[in-house]
Design a protein around this motif. Structure first.
Motif, PDB file in Angstrom:
ATOM      1  N   VAL A  38      10.221  26.634  15.139  1.00  0.00           N
ATOM      2  CA  VAL A  38       9.936  27.444  16.323  1.00  0.00           C
ATOM      3  C   VAL A  38      11.014  27.165  17.366  1.00  0.00           C
ATOM      4  CG1 VAL A  38       7.452  27.533  15.893  1.00  0.00           C
ATOM      5  CG2 VAL A  38       8.391  25.689  17.274  1.00  0.00           C
ATOM      6  N   PRO A  39      11.230  28.080  18.316  1.00  0.00           N
ATOM      7  CA  PRO A  39      12.283  27.874  19.311  1.00  0.00           C
ATOM      8  C   PRO A  39      12.203  26.537  20.044  1.00  0.00           C
ATOM      9  CG  PRO A  39      11.558  30.137  19.389  1.00  0.00           C
ATOM     10  CD  PRO A  39      10.626  29.413  18.447  1.00  0.00           C
ATOM     11  N   ALA A  40      11.016  26.022  20.276  1.00  0.00           N
ATOM     12  CA  ALA A  40      10.887  24.734  20.973  1.00  0.00           C
ATOM     13  C   ALA A  40      11.488  23.575  20.177  1.00  0.00           C
ATOM     14  CB  ALA A  40       9.424  24.447  21.279  1.00  0.00           C
ATOM     15  N   ASP A  41      11.680  23.771  18.863  1.00  0.00           N
ATOM     16  CA  ASP A  41      12.272  22.732  18.016  1.00  0.00           C
ATOM     17  C   ASP A  41      13.790  22.625  18.181  1.00  0.00           C
ATOM     18  OD1 ASP A  41       9.774  22.240  16.899  1.00  0.00           O
ATOM     19  OD2 ASP A  41      10.139  23.516  15.150  1.00  0.00           O
ATOM     20  N   LEU A  42      14.436  23.654  18.722  1.00  0.00           N
ATOM     21  CA  LEU A  42      15.898  23.689  18.793  1.00  0.00           C
ATOM     22  C   LEU A  42      16.434  22.650  19.775  1.00  0.00           C
ATOM     23  CD1 LEU A  42      16.491  27.543  18.897  1.00  0.00           C
ATOM     24  CD2 LEU A  42      16.562  26.036  16.905  1.00  0.00           C
ATOM     25  N   VAL A  43      17.421  21.889  19.303  1.00  0.00           N
ATOM     26  CA  VAL A  43      18.064  20.869  20.141  1.00  0.00           C
ATOM     27  C   VAL A  43      19.570  21.009  19.959  1.00  0.00           C
ATOM     28  CG1 VAL A  43      18.361  18.395  20.530  1.00  0.00           C
ATOM     29  CG2 VAL A  43      16.125  19.281  19.846  1.00  0.00           C
ATOM     30  N   ILE A  44      20.292  21.143  21.057  1.00  0.00           N
ATOM     31  CA  ILE A  44      21.752  21.199  20.980  1.00  0.00           C
ATOM     32  C   ILE A  44      22.259  19.794  20.667  1.00  0.00           C
ATOM     33  CG2 ILE A  44      23.890  21.612  22.249  1.00  0.00           C
ATOM     34  CD1 ILE A  44      22.377  23.763  23.818  1.00  0.00           C
ATOM     35  N   VAL A  45      23.091  19.688  19.632  1.00  0.00           N
ATOM     36  CA  VAL A  45      23.636  18.398  19.207  1.00  0.00           C
ATOM     37  C   VAL A  45      24.892  18.113  20.029  1.00  0.00           C
ATOM     38  CG1 VAL A  45      24.615  17.111  17.270  1.00  0.00           C
ATOM     39  CG2 VAL A  45      22.724  18.706  16.887  1.00  0.00           C
ATOM     40  N   THR A  46      24.935  16.943  20.639  1.00  0.00           N
ATOM     41  CA  THR A  46      26.098  16.561  21.448  1.00  0.00           C
ATOM     42  C   THR A  46      26.890  15.424  20.828  1.00  0.00           C
ATOM     43  OG1 THR A  46      24.741  15.076  22.784  1.00  0.00           O
ATOM     44  CG2 THR A  46      25.030  17.332  23.601  1.00  0.00           C
ATOM     45  N   ASP A  47      26.444  14.881  19.721  1.00  0.00           N
ATOM     46  CA  ASP A  47      27.132  13.800  19.020  1.00  0.00           C
ATOM     47  C   ASP A  47      28.410  14.362  18.391  1.00  0.00           C
ATOM     48  OD1 ASP A  47      28.074  12.001  17.100  1.00  0.00           O
ATOM     49  OD2 ASP A  47      26.067  11.379  16.492  1.00  0.00           O
ATOM     50  N   THR A  48      29.566  13.884  18.838  1.00  0.00           N
ATOM     51  CA  THR A  48      30.836  14.435  18.363  1.00  0.00           C
ATOM     52  C   THR A  48      31.063  14.182  16.878  1.00  0.00           C
ATOM     53  OG1 THR A  48      32.020  12.458  19.097  1.00  0.00           O
ATOM     54  CG2 THR A  48      31.964  14.326  20.613  1.00  0.00           C
ATOM     55  N   VAL A  49      30.553  13.082  16.347  1.00  0.00           N
ATOM     56  CA  VAL A  49      30.706  12.808  14.916  1.00  0.00           C
ATOM     57  C   VAL A  49      29.920  13.841  14.102  1.00  0.00           C
ATOM     58  CG1 VAL A  49      30.256  11.138  13.066  1.00  0.00           C
ATOM     59  CG2 VAL A  49      31.176  10.356  15.259  1.00  0.00           C
TER      60      VAL A  49
END
Length: 116
Positions: A38-49
């Motif tokens: 669901v949309p609430a599950d979406l997380v932008i990943v900021t880990d460069t690796v």
């Protein structure tokens, strides 16, 4: 176009993909392993690796399947964790329908589906 505008557009498209009840979107969700997301599950990943691994996986996939000259020039994109087992990478390639390329990866960075 400003990066925040691109990010917002990408997230809006992901929300549509995850919530639209049309058979087309439902089929895409099943093919990509996103049917329970669901949309609430979406997380932008900021880990460069993690982001680098996703871009490298996309390049390897396109190197094995098509002319990848445009893909070789890609150095970044928007990586979103959709659930525990799926990542979605959005990069700015020449896609005539959306202006971007969408790659779904599993948690081991294997391409599950391209072009959402």
């Amino acid at each position: 176009m400003h990066d925040s505008v691109r990010t917002n557009r990408a997230l809006e498209r992901l929300n549509l993909l995850l919530t639209d009840t049309a058979a087309y979107y439902a089929g895409l969700r099943v093919d990509a392993g996103l049917q329970a997301t669901v949309p609430a599950d979406l997380v932008i990943v900021t880990d460069t690796v993690a982001c680098r691994r996703a871009v490298d996986a996309m390049r390897a996939y396109y190197d094995s399947t098509s002319d990848s000259s445009e893909v070789r020039s890609v150095n970044s994109g928007l990586l979103v964790r959709a659930n525990l087992n799926r990542l979605i990478l959005v990069v700015a390639l020449s896609n005539p329908w959306s202006g971007s390329q969408w790659i779904v990866l599993d948690s081991s960075y294997n391409v599950i589906r391209h072009t959402l």
